[in-house]
Write a protein that holds these residues in place. Structure first.
Motif, PDB file in Angstrom:
ATOM      1  N   GLY A  30       0.814  -1.213   0.000  1.00  0.00           N
ATOM      2  CA  GLY A  30       0.000   0.000   0.000  1.00  0.00           C
ATOM      3  C   GLY A  30       0.844   1.258   0.000  1.00  0.00           C
ATOM      4  N   CYS A  31       0.166   2.397  -0.020  1.00  0.00           N
ATOM      5  CA  CYS A  31       0.869   3.677   0.004  1.00  0.00           C
ATOM      6  C   CYS A  31      -0.046   4.741   0.585  1.00  0.00           C
ATOM      7  N   ASP A  32       0.512   5.549   1.489  1.00  0.00           N
ATOM      8  CA  ASP A  32      -0.273   6.622   2.133  1.00  0.00           C
ATOM      9  C   ASP A  32       0.018   7.990   1.528  1.00  0.00           C
ATOM     10  N   ASN A  33       0.769   8.041   0.435  1.00  0.00           N
ATOM     11  CA  ASN A  33       1.263   9.354   0.010  1.00  0.00           C
ATOM     12  C   ASN A  33       0.300  10.221  -0.790  1.00  0.00           C
ATOM     13  N   MET A  34      -0.608   9.622  -1.504  1.00  0.00           N
ATOM     14  CA  MET A  34      -1.605  10.402  -2.242  1.00  0.00           C
ATOM     15  C   MET A  34      -1.012  11.429  -3.211  1.00  0.00           C
ATOM     16  N   CYS A  35      -0.094  10.999  -4.051  1.00  0.00           N
ATOM     17  CA  CYS A  35       0.304  11.835  -5.184  1.00  0.00           C
ATOM     18  C   CYS A  35      -0.961  11.978  -6.035  1.00  0.00           C
ATOM     19  N   THR A  36      -1.233  13.192  -6.524  1.00  0.00           N
ATOM     20  CA  THR A  36      -2.563  13.434  -7.105  1.00  0.00           C
ATOM     21  C   THR A  36      -2.827  12.628  -8.383  1.00  0.00           C
ATOM     22  N   PHE A  37      -1.766  12.207  -9.090  1.00  0.00           N
ATOM     23  CA  PHE A  37      -1.949  11.478 -10.360  1.00  0.00           C
ATOM     24  C   PHE A  37      -2.133   9.985 -10.167  1.00  0.00           C
ATOM     25  N   CYS A  38      -1.910   9.484  -8.958  1.00  0.00           N
ATOM     26  CA  CYS A  38      -1.629   8.060  -8.774  1.00  0.00           C
ATOM     27  C   CYS A  38      -2.828   7.269  -8.250  1.00  0.00           C
ATOM     28  N   VAL A  39      -3.064   6.129  -8.864  1.00  0.00           N
ATOM     29  CA  VAL A  39      -4.202   5.289  -8.516  1.00  0.00           C
ATOM     30  C   VAL A  39      -3.845   4.283  -7.405  1.00  0.00           C
ATOM     31  N   VAL A  40      -2.538   4.126  -7.150  1.00  0.00           N
ATOM     32  CA  VAL A  40      -2.083   3.070  -6.233  1.00  0.00           C
ATOM     33  C   VAL A  40      -2.716   3.150  -4.829  1.00  0.00           C
ATOM     34  N   PRO A  41      -2.807   4.339  -4.220  1.00  0.00           N
ATOM     35  CA  PRO A  41      -3.419   4.361  -2.883  1.00  0.00           C
ATOM     36  C   PRO A  41      -4.867   3.834  -2.886  1.00  0.00           C
ATOM     37  N   PHE A  42      -5.543   3.951  -4.035  1.00  0.00           N
ATOM     38  CA  PHE A  42      -6.917   3.450  -4.127  1.00  0.00           C
ATOM     39  C   PHE A  42      -6.963   1.952  -4.394  1.00  0.00           C
ATOM     40  N   GLY A  78       8.665  -2.207  -2.161  1.00  0.00           N
ATOM     41  CA  GLY A  78       7.529  -1.497  -1.581  1.00  0.00           C
ATOM     42  C   GLY A  78       7.209  -0.315  -2.466  1.00  0.00           C
ATOM     43  N   GLN A  79       6.003   0.213  -2.363  1.00  0.00           N
ATOM     44  CA  GLN A  79       5.681   1.416  -3.125  1.00  0.00           C
ATOM     45  C   GLN A  79       6.562   2.566  -2.669  1.00  0.00           C
ATOM     46  N   ASN A  80       6.956   2.501  -1.411  1.00  0.00           N
ATOM     47  CA  ASN A  80       7.673   3.597  -0.799  1.00  0.00           C
ATOM     48  C   ASN A  80       8.508   3.002   0.345  1.00  0.00           C
ATOM     49  N   SER A 119      12.268   4.256  -3.774  1.00  0.00           N
ATOM     50  CA  SER A 119      12.468   5.282  -2.760  1.00  0.00           C
ATOM     51  C   SER A 119      11.673   6.517  -3.129  1.00  0.00           C
ATOM     52  N   ASN A 120      11.164   7.178  -2.111  1.00  0.00           N
ATOM     53  CA  ASN A 120      10.446   8.420  -2.347  1.00  0.00           C
ATOM     54  C   ASN A 120      11.226   9.551  -1.693  1.00  0.00           C
ATOM     55  N   PRO A 121      11.538  10.605  -2.466  1.00  0.00           N
ATOM     56  CA  PRO A 121      12.406  11.662  -1.931  1.00  0.00           C
ATOM     57  C   PRO A 121      11.916  12.217  -0.594  1.00  0.00           C
ATOM     58  N   ASN A 171       1.232  16.997  -5.542  1.00  0.00           N
ATOM     59  CA  ASN A 171       1.300  16.684  -4.110  1.00  0.00           C
ATOM     60  C   ASN A 171       2.532  15.862  -3.753  1.00  0.00           C
ATOM     61  N   ARG A 172       3.616  16.101  -4.477  1.00  0.00           N
ATOM     62  CA  ARG A 172       4.887  15.521  -4.064  1.00  0.00           C
ATOM     63  C   ARG A 172       5.373  16.469  -2.964  1.00  0.00           C
ATOM     64  N   GLN A 173       5.793  15.918  -1.851  1.00  0.00           N
ATOM     65  CA  GLN A 173       6.044  16.778  -0.691  1.00  0.00           C
ATOM     66  C   GLN A 173       7.479  17.306  -0.654  1.00  0.00           C
TER      67      GLN A 173
HETATM   68 FE1  F3S Z   1       2.517   6.307  -3.587  1.00  0.00          FE
HETATM   69 FE2  F3S Z   1       1.802   6.488  -6.120  1.00  0.00          FE
HETATM   70 FE3  F3S Z   1       3.010   8.524  -4.974  1.00  0.00          FE
HETATM   71  S1  F3S Z   1       2.549   4.673  -5.098  1.00  0.00           S
HETATM   72  S2  F3S Z   1       4.390   7.567  -3.526  1.00  0.00           S
HETATM   73  S3  F3S Z   1       1.013   7.709  -4.393  1.00  0.00           S
HETATM   74  S4  F3S Z   1       3.459   7.685  -7.004  1.00  0.00           S
END
Ligand code: F3S
Ligand code: SAH
Length: 477
Positions: A178-190, A222-224, A274-276, A313-315
């Protein structure tokens, strides 16, 4: 053909050591990220207890499973095409065949799949694989079966994956889901739900087993990965609000990396992604401390424009990204870095695009994966922004970015010419059957004449020439 360099492979899978008494045949096919390939190994393990061995012959399968990807529209279209193919086989050759959809598309479309694709008997989300025996029983009773419940706990830590299509050398070991980051383009958290970390004990056990069966390299997945934090199970907690006891006993990603590297000093250790915003300096120090942790970081940045990064929404900002990269090179001067980029995000201007090219020129990534923005239903970007960059513009900008990457890749590979670098032999070179192909610890591919070496050997290779992505050399005897 689109000029995207794509890390995402696809393939159907065969397990190398099938169970003797199993009589049913499973055809399992995976699309998308490494996590899907790793999940298919978990699924194969669960189904091997239900009497299934895998086959690579679609026509003879009792059960066909397709592990799907939703990350871009194109990925979904590929799966739809495969479903058409299964449909034809079922109609013309094997009417008893059952078909199940796994993974992110299953989670995104849920029951709708059963209406849209009449061929599908079973829809199973990424956290529901342990329910497969029950779902299968439903299907065998003539019913459709759906389980797309996302979990706050499931990590499949207790399941020993059946290695599929393995070369016996590289293995994937998942450490978070899973992933808690919620980048606005990304479907993965859903589609993959909330972030959970896996028990370090079960991670170490899996890696020790891999080492005992001769594996030479593991990639922690991992996603992150940098936000890995083990507190004893369940959803990720905020470290700041944890109790003193929890803090004292928690395991962070850098600690996990340290434990893994120590446990198997002869094995190469990699990790991705890795996520910056979550990467810490501590990780670089642990990498520096252990010879067996590969000096490569896959650190997607997505854009070189601060305005776009904010909309995504990249932090972090471009400046913070560069500070992190420079910190890494201070601690690990020989490390390589690779990227993911999204081209043509809503409202991206020519200036934003130029900023992306400028960032690439500055960092000189060794390699990368570049994609045109694809609007995903339900994401924040789909709700808030219009997908307003014309296809032709996206295409042109993608070409610029791919050309820039090729130039930077060539700069990086050139640095190895005349030097000796250690290669783990993975397979035969696709272009030349007299050569082996493998990677150095910077994750750059090298080819060299086979000699008496074999897959799984670590070989010192002197690099004589290169392309923008491959080192060409010979073994140093
Ligand atoms: Fe997570 Fe997708 Fe951003 S997997 S880190 S919401 S690119
Ligand atoms: N953290 C993840 C990222 C998952 S998606 C990982 O482990 O790789 C992989 C890459 O796909 C992202 O880094 C991004 O560059 C790309 N991507 C994600 N959503 C996208 C979209 N809607 N359109 C185009 N590319 C996308």
């Amino acid at each position: 053909m689109e000029k995207t360099i794509d890390q995402k492979v696809q393939g159907n899978a065969l397990n190398i050591t099938p169970k003797k008494n199993n009589t049913r045949k499973l055809f399992i096919e995976s699309y998308g990220c490494a996590m899907n390939f790793s999940d298919s190994e978990i699924v194969a393990s669960i189904l091997s207890e239900q009497g299934f061995n895998t086959t690579q012959v679609l026509e003879e399968a009792d059960l066909v499973l397709v592990n799907t990807c939703s990350i871009r529209d194109k990925a979904e279209q590929t799966v739809r095409k495969r479903l058409e193919k299964y449909n034809a086989v079922k109609r013309d050759i094997n009417p008893k065949m059952k078909v199940g959809v796994l993974g992110c598309m299953a989670e995104r479309l849920k029951e709708k799949f059963l209406d849209e694709e009449k061929i599908v008997d079973m829809v199973v989300g990424p956290d529901a694989y342990k329910d497969l025996p029950n779902l299968l029983a439903e299907v065998e009773a003539g019913n459709d079966a759906v389980n797309v419940i996302l979990s706050k706990e499931e990590t499949y830590g207790d399941i020993s994956p059946v290695r599929l299509n393995t070369n016996g050398i590289n293995a994937l070991v998942s450490i978070t889901r899973g992933c808690d980051n919620m980048c606005t383009f990304c479907v993965v958290p859903f589609t993959r739900g909330r972030e959970r970390s896996r028990d370090p004990k079960s991670i170490l056990e899996e890696i020790n087993n891999l080492a005992n069966t001769g594996y030479k390299e593991v990639t922690l997945l991992g996603q992150n990965v940098d936000s890995y934090l083990w507190y004893g199970g369940g959803l990720k907690k905020d470290f700041k609000t944890a109790t003193e006891m929890e803090k004292a006993t928690a395991t962070s990603f850098s600690q996990l990396l340290d434990l893994v590297a120590l446990a198997q000093p002869e094995m190469r250790i990699r990790f991705s992604t890795s996520n910056p915003q979550d990467m810490t300096e501590e990780v670089f120090h642990v990498m520096a401390k252990h010879k067996n942790i590969c000096k490569h970081v896959h650190l997607p940045v997505q854009s070189g424009s601060n305005r776009i990064l904010k909309e995504m929404n990249r932090q972090h900002t471009v400046e913070e990204y560069l500070t992190l990269v420079n910190k890494m090179w201070e601690i690990l001067p020989e490390a390589s870095i690779s990227q993911d980029m999204i081209i043509g995000f809503p409202s991206e201007t020519e200036q934003d695009h130029q900023d992306t090219l400028a960032l690439m020129e500055e960092v000189k990534f060794a390699f990368g994966y570049m994609y045109k923005y694809s609007e995903r239903p339900g994401t924040m970007a789909a709700r808030k922004f219009e997908d307003d960059i014309p296809e032709a513009t996206k295409k042109r900008r993608l070409q610029d970015v791919v050309d820039q990457q090729r130039k930077n890749g060539a700069y990086r590979t050139q640095q190895f010419v005349g030097k000796v670098t250690e290669i783990l032999v993975e397979k035969e070179s696709k272009k030349n059957p007299d050569q082996w192909s493998g990677r150095n610890e910077q994750s750059i591919v090298a080819v060299f004449p086979k000699g008496n070496y074999k897959p799984g050997d670590f070989v010192q290779v002197k690099i004589n020439s290169c392309t923008s992505a491959t080192l060409i050399g010979e073994a140093v005897v």
